[in-house]
Design a protein around this motif. Structure first.
Motif, PDB file in Angstrom:
ATOM      1  N   ALA A  51       0.891  -1.084   0.039  1.00  0.00           N
ATOM      2  CA  ALA A  51      -0.074   0.057  -0.053  1.00  0.00           C
ATOM      3  C   ALA A  51       0.768   1.024   0.135  1.00  0.00           C
ATOM      4  O   ALA A  51       0.502   2.333  -0.307  1.00  0.00           O
ATOM      5  CB  ALA A  51      -0.943   0.015   1.152  1.00  0.00           C
ATOM      6  N   ILE A  52       2.112   1.089   0.371  1.00  0.00           N
ATOM      7  CA  ILE A  52       3.000   2.156   0.490  1.00  0.00           C
ATOM      8  C   ILE A  52       3.881   2.160  -0.873  1.00  0.00           C
ATOM      9  O   ILE A  52       4.867   1.439  -0.917  1.00  0.00           O
ATOM     10  CB  ILE A  52       4.031   2.212   1.686  1.00  0.00           C
ATOM     11  N   GLU A  53       3.435   3.060  -1.952  1.00  0.00           N
ATOM     12  CA  GLU A  53       4.100   3.156  -3.058  1.00  0.00           C
ATOM     13  C   GLU A  53       5.608   3.808  -3.149  1.00  0.00           C
ATOM     14  O   GLU A  53       5.394   4.902  -2.822  1.00  0.00           O
ATOM     15  CB  GLU A  53       3.330   3.696  -4.134  1.00  0.00           C
ATOM     16  N   LEU A  54       6.525   3.204  -3.386  1.00  0.00           N
ATOM     17  CA  LEU A  54       7.733   3.732  -3.285  1.00  0.00           C
ATOM     18  C   LEU A  54       8.354   3.317  -4.523  1.00  0.00           C
ATOM     19  O   LEU A  54       8.108   2.388  -5.271  1.00  0.00           O
ATOM     20  CB  LEU A  54       8.907   3.152  -2.096  1.00  0.00           C
ATOM     21  N   ALA A  55       9.013   4.448  -5.329  1.00  0.00           N
ATOM     22  CA  ALA A  55       9.468   4.392  -6.844  1.00  0.00           C
ATOM     23  C   ALA A  55      11.113   3.682  -6.675  1.00  0.00           C
ATOM     24  O   ALA A  55      11.856   4.483  -7.183  1.00  0.00           O
ATOM     25  CB  ALA A  55       9.512   5.816  -7.472  1.00  0.00           C
ATOM     26  N   ILE A  56      10.992   2.595  -6.230  1.00  0.00           N
ATOM     27  CA  ILE A  56      12.363   1.791  -5.861  1.00  0.00           C
ATOM     28  C   ILE A  56      11.883   0.455  -6.284  1.00  0.00           C
ATOM     29  O   ILE A  56      10.657  -0.180  -6.148  1.00  0.00           O
ATOM     30  CB  ILE A  56      13.166   2.133  -4.499  1.00  0.00           C
ATOM     31  N   SER A  57      12.838  -0.411  -6.428  1.00  0.00           N
ATOM     32  CA  SER A  57      12.731  -2.106  -6.724  1.00  0.00           C
ATOM     33  C   SER A  57      12.134  -2.588  -5.286  1.00  0.00           C
ATOM     34  O   SER A  57      12.330  -1.794  -4.061  1.00  0.00           O
ATOM     35  CB  SER A  57      13.959  -2.759  -6.943  1.00  0.00           C
ATOM     36  N   LYS A  58      11.558  -3.659  -5.529  1.00  0.00           N
ATOM     37  CA  LYS A  58      11.387  -4.609  -4.271  1.00  0.00           C
ATOM     38  C   LYS A  58      12.247  -4.747  -3.457  1.00  0.00           C
ATOM     39  O   LYS A  58      11.807  -4.869  -2.091  1.00  0.00           O
ATOM     40  CB  LYS A  58      10.532  -5.703  -4.947  1.00  0.00           C
ATOM     41  N   SER A  59      13.618  -5.496  -3.870  1.00  0.00           N
ATOM     42  CA  SER A  59      14.474  -5.517  -2.802  1.00  0.00           C
ATOM     43  C   SER A  59      14.902  -4.518  -2.452  1.00  0.00           C
ATOM     44  O   SER A  59      15.214  -4.496  -1.043  1.00  0.00           O
ATOM     45  CB  SER A  59      15.712  -6.153  -3.507  1.00  0.00           C
ATOM     46  N   THR A  60      14.985  -3.170  -2.678  1.00  0.00           N
ATOM     47  CA  THR A  60      15.255  -1.812  -2.086  1.00  0.00           C
ATOM     48  C   THR A  60      14.552  -1.555  -1.197  1.00  0.00           C
ATOM     49  O   THR A  60      14.536  -1.152   0.089  1.00  0.00           O
ATOM     50  CB  THR A  60      15.786  -0.740  -3.083  1.00  0.00           C
ATOM     51  N   THR A  61      13.118  -1.653  -1.404  1.00  0.00           N
ATOM     52  CA  THR A  61      11.968  -1.452  -0.493  1.00  0.00           C
ATOM     53  C   THR A  61      12.002  -2.372   0.787  1.00  0.00           C
ATOM     54  O   THR A  61      11.833  -1.958   1.827  1.00  0.00           O
ATOM     55  CB  THR A  61      10.466  -1.727  -1.237  1.00  0.00           C
ATOM     56  N   THR A  62      12.437  -3.559   0.462  1.00  0.00           N
ATOM     57  CA  THR A  62      12.334  -4.641   1.559  1.00  0.00           C
ATOM     58  C   THR A  62      13.383  -4.027   2.565  1.00  0.00           C
ATOM     59  O   THR A  62      13.367  -4.229   3.856  1.00  0.00           O
ATOM     60  CB  THR A  62      12.826  -5.955   1.249  1.00  0.00           C
ATOM     61  N   HIS A  63      14.510  -3.506   2.142  1.00  0.00           N
ATOM     62  CA  HIS A  63      15.902  -2.933   2.755  1.00  0.00           C
ATOM     63  C   HIS A  63      15.499  -1.979   3.683  1.00  0.00           C
ATOM     64  O   HIS A  63      15.517  -1.919   4.870  1.00  0.00           O
ATOM     65  CB  HIS A  63      16.740  -2.760   2.112  1.00  0.00           C
ATOM     66  N   HIS A  64      14.594  -0.866   3.080  1.00  0.00           N
ATOM     67  CA  HIS A  64      14.245   0.078   3.791  1.00  0.00           C
ATOM     68  C   HIS A  64      13.124  -0.197   4.972  1.00  0.00           C
ATOM     69  O   HIS A  64      13.346   0.318   6.220  1.00  0.00           O
ATOM     70  CB  HIS A  64      13.586   1.165   2.784  1.00  0.00           C
TER      71      HIS A  64
END
Length: 115
Positions: A51-64
């Motif tokens: 639900a939280i749209e971030l303009a980055i890859s899924k793996s980078t999102t997971t890291h954050h």
């Protein structure tokens, strides 16, 4: 009716949360965007990562999300296949009174200046 067991994720206890880890977690624009989204949901609010749209890859999102969780900024729990996220506002406000509101206020002011 039985409920399926949930997979547990590691979170620091309130007394283990360190200011420098919180500040580091809040220093990244993507992580700050996650915190801002969760803060806008209010005290009882939680949201899945999707639900939280971030303009980055899924793996980078997971890291954050992991950085935020390990710093004690968010709480994450699995519900089925969704990883639900909630801001640990009570813990952060108890440990560092006014910090979260100050950071979110400064972020809003900066976004207003730069938009």
């Amino acid at each position: 009716m039985s409920t399926a067991p949930t997979r547990a994720l590691e979170h620091p206890e309130r007394e283990e949360i360190r200011l420098e880890a919180v500040l580091h977690a809040l220093s990244d624009p993507m992580r700050l965007q996650v915190v801002r989204f969760l803060a806008e949901l209010g005290e009882e609010g939680e949201a899945p990562c999707s639900a939280i749209e971030l303009a980055i890859s899924k793996s980078t999102t997971t890291h954050h999300f992991r950085v935020l969780r390990e710093a004690g900024v968010i709480n994450q729990v699995y519900r089925g296949t969704a990883k639900m996220n909630a801001l640990r506002r009570d813990d952060l406000d108890a440990l560092f009174p006014g910090l979260l509101d100050s950071v979110l206020g400064a972020d809003a002011a900066q976004r207003q200046r730069t938009d």
